[in-house]
Design a protein around this motif. Structure first.
Motif, PDB file in Angstrom:
ATOM      1  N   LEU A   1     114.443 -22.514   4.949  1.00  0.00           N
ATOM      2  CA  LEU A   1     115.776 -21.953   5.200  1.00  0.00           C
ATOM      3  C   LEU A   1     116.838 -22.750   4.452  1.00  0.00           C
ATOM      4  O   LEU A   1     117.813 -22.183   3.950  1.00  0.00           O
ATOM      5  CB  LEU A   1     116.069 -21.955   6.707  1.00  0.00           C
ATOM      6  N   GLY A   2     116.650 -24.075   4.370  1.00  0.00           N
ATOM      7  CA  GLY A   2     117.576 -24.882   3.582  1.00  0.00           C
ATOM      8  C   GLY A   2     117.506 -24.545   2.109  1.00  0.00           C
ATOM      9  O   GLY A   2     118.538 -24.433   1.426  1.00  0.00           O
ATOM     10  N   ILE A   3     116.298 -24.382   1.588  1.00  0.00           N
ATOM     11  CA  ILE A   3     116.135 -24.012   0.177  1.00  0.00           C
ATOM     12  C   ILE A   3     116.771 -22.657  -0.080  1.00  0.00           C
ATOM     13  O   ILE A   3     117.411 -22.447  -1.116  1.00  0.00           O
ATOM     14  CB  ILE A   3     114.636 -24.001  -0.188  1.00  0.00           C
ATOM     15  N   GLU A   4     116.592 -21.728   0.855  1.00  0.00           N
ATOM     16  CA  GLU A   4     117.200 -20.394   0.689  1.00  0.00           C
ATOM     17  C   GLU A   4     118.707 -20.495   0.520  1.00  0.00           C
ATOM     18  O   GLU A   4     119.295 -19.828  -0.340  1.00  0.00           O
ATOM     19  CB  GLU A   4     116.858 -19.532   1.907  1.00  0.00           C
ATOM     20  N   ASN A   5     119.373 -21.341   1.333  1.00  0.00           N
ATOM     21  CA  ASN A   5     120.827 -21.463   1.260  1.00  0.00           C
ATOM     22  C   ASN A   5     121.261 -22.018  -0.091  1.00  0.00           C
ATOM     23  O   ASN A   5     122.244 -21.560  -0.692  1.00  0.00           O
ATOM     24  CB  ASN A   5     121.331 -22.366   2.386  1.00  0.00           C
ATOM     25  N   CYS A   6     120.526 -23.008  -0.579  1.00  0.00           N
ATOM     26  CA  CYS A   6     120.841 -23.602  -1.880  1.00  0.00           C
ATOM     27  C   CYS A   6     120.659 -22.597  -3.016  1.00  0.00           C
ATOM     28  O   CYS A   6     121.540 -22.449  -3.876  1.00  0.00           O
ATOM     29  CB  CYS A   6     119.954 -24.828  -2.102  1.00  0.00           C
TER      30      CYS A   6
ATOM     31  N   ASP B   1     114.975 -20.230  16.582  1.00  0.00           N
ATOM     32  CA  ASP B   1     116.385 -20.587  16.780  1.00  0.00           C
ATOM     33  C   ASP B   1     117.087 -20.777  15.442  1.00  0.00           C
ATOM     34  O   ASP B   1     118.238 -20.339  15.265  1.00  0.00           O
ATOM     35  CB  ASP B   1     116.492 -21.874  17.602  1.00  0.00           C
ATOM     36  N   GLN B   2     116.412 -21.420  14.500  1.00  0.00           N
ATOM     37  CA  GLN B   2     117.042 -21.657  13.197  1.00  0.00           C
ATOM     38  C   GLN B   2     117.207 -20.359  12.403  1.00  0.00           C
ATOM     39  O   GLN B   2     118.222 -20.158  11.726  1.00  0.00           O
ATOM     40  CB  GLN B   2     116.229 -22.675  12.390  1.00  0.00           C
ATOM     41  N   GLU B   3     116.217 -19.486  12.498  1.00  0.00           N
ATOM     42  CA  GLU B   3     116.355 -18.198  11.812  1.00  0.00           C
ATOM     43  C   GLU B   3     117.462 -17.362  12.445  1.00  0.00           C
ATOM     44  O   GLU B   3     118.244 -16.711  11.742  1.00  0.00           O
ATOM     45  CB  GLU B   3     115.025 -17.445  11.859  1.00  0.00           C
ATOM     46  N   GLU B   4     117.532 -17.394  13.775  1.00  0.00           N
ATOM     47  CA  GLU B   4     118.594 -16.644  14.459  1.00  0.00           C
ATOM     48  C   GLU B   4     119.962 -17.184  14.075  1.00  0.00           C
ATOM     49  O   GLU B   4     120.912 -16.420  13.836  1.00  0.00           O
ATOM     50  CB  GLU B   4     118.389 -16.734  15.973  1.00  0.00           C
ATOM     51  N   ALA B   5     120.081 -18.518  13.989  1.00  0.00           N
ATOM     52  CA  ALA B   5     121.359 -19.106  13.589  1.00  0.00           C
ATOM     53  C   ALA B   5     121.707 -18.739  12.151  1.00  0.00           C
ATOM     54  O   ALA B   5     122.869 -18.405  11.855  1.00  0.00           O
ATOM     55  CB  ALA B   5     121.297 -20.624  13.757  1.00  0.00           C
ATOM     56  N   ARG B   6     120.719 -18.805  11.268  1.00  0.00           N
ATOM     57  CA  ARG B   6     120.987 -18.497   9.858  1.00  0.00           C
ATOM     58  C   ARG B   6     121.386 -17.040   9.676  1.00  0.00           C
ATOM     59  O   ARG B   6     122.431 -16.721   9.089  1.00  0.00           O
ATOM     60  CB  ARG B   6     119.733 -18.821   9.024  1.00  0.00           C
ATOM     61  N   TRP B   7     120.565 -16.131  10.164  1.00  0.00           N
ATOM     62  CA  TRP B   7     120.831 -14.714   9.891  1.00  0.00           C
ATOM     63  C   TRP B   7     121.964 -14.171  10.765  1.00  0.00           C
ATOM     64  O   TRP B   7     122.679 -13.260  10.344  1.00  0.00           O
ATOM     65  CB  TRP B   7     119.559 -13.902  10.086  1.00  0.00           C
ATOM     66  N   GLY B   8     122.155 -14.774  11.937  1.00  0.00           N
ATOM     67  CA  GLY B   8     123.337 -14.414  12.727  1.00  0.00           C
ATOM     68  C   GLY B   8     124.611 -14.840  12.024  1.00  0.00           C
ATOM     69  O   GLY B   8     125.610 -14.106  12.023  1.00  0.00           O
TER      70      GLY B   8
ATOM     71  N   ASP C   1     123.776 -27.578   0.052  1.00  0.00           N
ATOM     72  CA  ASP C   1     124.834 -27.294  -0.923  1.00  0.00           C
ATOM     73  C   ASP C   1     124.245 -26.724  -2.207  1.00  0.00           C
ATOM     74  O   ASP C   1     123.285 -27.280  -2.752  1.00  0.00           O
ATOM     75  CB  ASP C   1     125.604 -28.585  -1.226  1.00  0.00           C
ATOM     76  N   PRO C   2     124.802 -25.634  -2.718  1.00  0.00           N
ATOM     77  CA  PRO C   2     124.283 -25.041  -3.958  1.00  0.00           C
ATOM     78  C   PRO C   2     124.383 -25.960  -5.167  1.00  0.00           C
ATOM     79  O   PRO C   2     123.667 -25.760  -6.158  1.00  0.00           O
ATOM     80  CB  PRO C   2     125.153 -23.791  -4.138  1.00  0.00           C
ATOM     81  N   SER C   3     125.255 -26.974  -5.085  1.00  0.00           N
ATOM     82  CA  SER C   3     125.414 -27.865  -6.232  1.00  0.00           C
ATOM     83  C   SER C   3     124.336 -28.938  -6.296  1.00  0.00           C
ATOM     84  O   SER C   3     124.234 -29.661  -7.288  1.00  0.00           O
ATOM     85  CB  SER C   3     126.791 -28.542  -6.177  1.00  0.00           C
ATOM     86  N   TRP C   4     123.524 -29.065  -5.253  1.00  0.00           N
ATOM     87  CA  TRP C   4     122.513 -30.116  -5.247  1.00  0.00           C
ATOM     88  C   TRP C   4     121.440 -29.845  -6.300  1.00  0.00           C
ATOM     89  O   TRP C   4     120.983 -28.718  -6.479  1.00  0.00           O
ATOM     90  CB  TRP C   4     121.840 -30.204  -3.875  1.00  0.00           C
ATOM     91  N   ASP C   5     121.060 -30.929  -6.974  1.00  0.00           N
ATOM     92  CA  ASP C   5     119.896 -30.824  -7.849  1.00  0.00           C
ATOM     93  C   ASP C   5     118.639 -31.123  -7.022  1.00  0.00           C
ATOM     94  O   ASP C   5     118.710 -31.338  -5.804  1.00  0.00           O
ATOM     95  CB  ASP C   5     120.020 -31.758  -9.045  1.00  0.00           C
ATOM     96  N   THR C   6     117.498 -31.160  -7.675  1.00  0.00           N
ATOM     97  CA  THR C   6     116.245 -31.349  -6.944  1.00  0.00           C
ATOM     98  C   THR C   6     116.202 -32.694  -6.231  1.00  0.00           C
ATOM     99  O   THR C   6     115.703 -32.798  -5.105  1.00  0.00           O
ATOM    100  CB  THR C   6     115.050 -31.234  -7.909  1.00  0.00           C
ATOM    101  N   ASP C   7     116.758 -33.753  -6.867  1.00  0.00           N
ATOM    102  CA  ASP C   7     116.765 -35.070  -6.241  1.00  0.00           C
ATOM    103  C   ASP C   7     117.535 -35.051  -4.922  1.00  0.00           C
ATOM    104  O   ASP C   7     117.045 -35.545  -3.891  1.00  0.00           O
ATOM    105  CB  ASP C   7     117.396 -36.112  -7.179  1.00  0.00           C
ATOM    106  N   ALA C   8     118.733 -34.493  -4.933  1.00  0.00           N
ATOM    107  CA  ALA C   8     119.555 -34.461  -3.726  1.00  0.00           C
ATOM    108  C   ALA C   8     118.899 -33.605  -2.646  1.00  0.00           C
ATOM    109  O   ALA C   8     118.929 -33.946  -1.451  1.00  0.00           O
ATOM    110  CB  ALA C   8     120.944 -33.924  -4.054  1.00  0.00           C
ATOM    111  N   LEU C   9     118.307 -32.510  -3.063  1.00  0.00           N
ATOM    112  CA  LEU C   9     117.653 -31.621  -2.097  1.00  0.00           C
ATOM    113  C   LEU C   9     116.471 -32.320  -1.434  1.00  0.00           C
ATOM    114  O   LEU C   9     116.296 -32.241  -0.213  1.00  0.00           O
ATOM    115  CB  LEU C   9     117.207 -30.351  -2.819  1.00  0.00           C
TER     116      LEU C   9
END
Length: 599
Positions: A81-86, A130-137, A161-169
């Protein structure tokens, strides 16, 4: 859910991933599906875009080190879910339509999960839900009120954050693992890299991915006569999977090793579309007869066999070696029969006598229509109206029992040390029943590379049953799918006009175990190994299906005490335990009486 899948709508999912990645020369390690089995276009696109925007080998190395287990599965689902947001934030400027796709995905989450039953919901991880409900809600602008403060905090942490590179992620993902899941990857040794590593790494998330050569049929030469000191236990190696990356190669391997399928392609499509569903939707079926042709053609071939490389030539050499191994086991079965001919003949005589007595008692309660005998008052009108003289009843004859029996033999590798005994047991049962004019058919089954292979060793009416000597053990056993298949075939024969009552007797060790995992169920993102309680429950459901269609089903149990609970759970009270050939007649007689009482 994300899983490995290579049939049907999987092609559509793979095309979406390839399009998003901008590359068509790789094999996607993941495909995304909804709980109802429909492809998840949005998440498949995210999988492809992660190849485009991130250092994919490093991401997959991370998940490889994460390993498996319920906690790790939860962590994997949450981190995606974090990767999806990025990925969403990065792609939005170039692809504005992704915003609408994300909204539709959020709506589908609530629609699909709103239709799940309470039982299906009980199988879900509430932390993931819970995390999926929070994300898609949040995507839909809904306030989610029924999650706790820790879940809310984690949901905020997953807004990568979309600005993160692979290291930060990766740094953030390590932090989340440590704080919320008590997992510290720095304490674990780095995963051994393979080439190409990114194709292999995420296999730890979902058991199923492997090198193509991993799941081969190997016939080992055990004692064959029940020496339990050498009993065999098949284990699951989560670093390997049972299928290759090319479904055609798997089919060609099965065809080369076992021979051509007994049914046409059209018939197999009908069978698989009806049976390879739900838990078995990644599985295939294959039907064969006794492999005489293979044995004859390969008997004079050289003794070398390459079991490492599954090329066409090596597959042919392996098939030749397996044919020789099968022929060697056939000779062992025949020798055991000759060495114990007097005991076997006595067992056949005893079981034949018991069967005659049992069925005569059973048939007394089943009078048949006749032109003479005792008048049946409810049918007397048929004489003047229909000119039907059969308005009387007489006791049925044993030769007119109108009953068929199917024997199903577990032929997996776990039966390696009992091959001669199982062959003899099947022979005694089938000849005894055929002596009593009860047609018997014998089928052996095993699983390999996702295929459940059913081998016909004897057809109805074959009183000698010489094909039974061809029984051999090798591969895995997916009991649930095999039992469902027998139910389908018996029901189909009934529709085709093959009348009569049916009994299915399974010679088993009550230890279902397959290398291909159970497909993820509703609300589950990850698959589960086909072993233990879930495999037993799958077989139990198949037995209930058989009995719901009035097919009596019982087990002849020849195995260790450790699996007695399994046989009782799968078959209820309809089983007998056999420890030696001398017990076979009494045990089978008792089992027949149990099934006939239910009829």
């Amino acid at each position: 859910m994300i899983k490995q899948h290579y049939s049907g709508s999987a092609r559509r999912s793979m095309n979406i991933i390839w399009n998003a990645a901008g590359s068509y020369d790789f094999d996607p390690p993941f495909l995304a599906f909804f709980p109802n089995g429909q492809p998840d276009d949005y998440l498949n696109m995210i999988i492809g875009l992660s190849v485009k925007w991130l250092d994919f080998p490093r991401i997959t190395d991370f998940f490889e080190r994460l390993g498996t287990g319920s906690t790790r599965d939860e962590a994997s689902s949450v981190l995606w879910l974090g990767i999806e947001n990025c990925i969403y934030g990065r792609e939005l400027p170039e692809r504005p339509r992704i915003e609408q796709m994300r909204v539709h995905r959020a709506e589908d989450f609530f629609r699909v999960n709103g239709m799940l039953s309470e039982q299906q919901m009980s199988f879900m991880s509430m932390k993931v839900y819970d995390q999926e409900e929070a994300r898609w809600g949040g995507v839909l602008g809904r306030r989610v009120l029924d999650i706790g403060p820790n879940a809310r905090k984690l949901a905020r942490e997953l807004e990568f954050d979309p600005s993160w590179d692979t290291d930060a992620l990766l740094v953030k993902m390590h932090e989340i693992l440590k704080v919320y899941f008590r997992i510290n990857l720095s304490d674990q040794p780095p995963a051994r890299r393979r080439s190409p590593g990114w194709r292999q790494a995420l296999s730890r998330l979902l058991p199923g991915r492997e090198d193509a050569e991993a799941d081969l049929l190997v016939l080992r030469r055990g004692s064959g006569s029940g020496d339990r000191k050498g009993s065999v236990h098949l284990t699951h190696d989560r670093g390997l999977t049972p299928v290759s990356r090319d479904a055609r190669k798997d089919m060609e391997y099965i065809r080369t090793v076992f021979g051509p399928c007994m049914y046409s392609d059209a018939e197999m499509r009908i069978l698989e579309s009806s049976l390879c569903v739900e838990n078995d939707r990644s599985c295939r079926l294959w039907f064969i007869g006794e492999p005489k042709a293979v044995r004859t053609e390969t008997q004079s071939q050289p003794e070398t066999a390459d079991r490492k490389t599954p090329s066409a030539g090596n597959q042919e050499r392996e098939a030749q070696q397996l044919a020789r191994d099968r022929e060697l086991q056939r000779k062992r079965n025949e020798k055991y029969y000759q060495d114990h001919i007097f005991r076997i003949t006595e067992s056949i005589r005893n079981l034949t006598a018991q069967t005659e007595a049992i069925f005569r008692a059973y048939l007394q309660a089943l009078p048949s229509a006749s032109a003479h005998g005792t008048l049946n008052g409810s049918k007397v009108w048929r004489l003047p109206v229909l000119d039907d003289p059969k308005v009387f009843e007489t006791d049925s004859d044993l030769a007119e029992a109108d009953l068929r029996v199917d024997l199903l033999l577990d032929a997996s590798q776990s039966r390696m040390n009992s091959q001669e005994l199982i062959c003899t047991q099947a022979l005694v049962i089938s000849r005894s029943l055929e002596n009593c004019h009860i047609p018997v058919r014998v089928t052996a089954f095993r699983s390999l590379r996702g295929y459940t292979v059913l081998e016909r060793l004897k057809e109805y009416g074959d009183k000698r049953g010489r094909g039974l000597f061809g029984y051999y053990a090798g591969g895995w056993n997916r009991d649930g799918l095999c039992l469902k298949t027998m139910d389908y075939l018996l029901e189909d024969e009934k529709k085709q006009g093959m009348s009569g009552r049916r009994i299915l007797l399974v010679l088993t060790d009550a230890h279902p175990n397959d290398s291909l995992p159970l497909a993820p169920g509703p609300g589950r993102m990850f698959s589960r190994e086909y072993e233990g309680d879930q495999a037993v429950e799958d077989a139990q459901r198949a037995v209930r299906l058989l009995r719901s269609h009035k097919i009596r089903c019982g087990a002849i149990y020849y195995g260790s005490t450790s699996h007695l609970d399994n046989v009782h759970q799968i078959y209820g009270h309809q089983y007998v335990r056999i420890r030696s050939l001398n017990q076979l007649a009494d045990g089978v007689g008792e089992l027949l009486q149990m099934n006939l009482r239910e009829i």
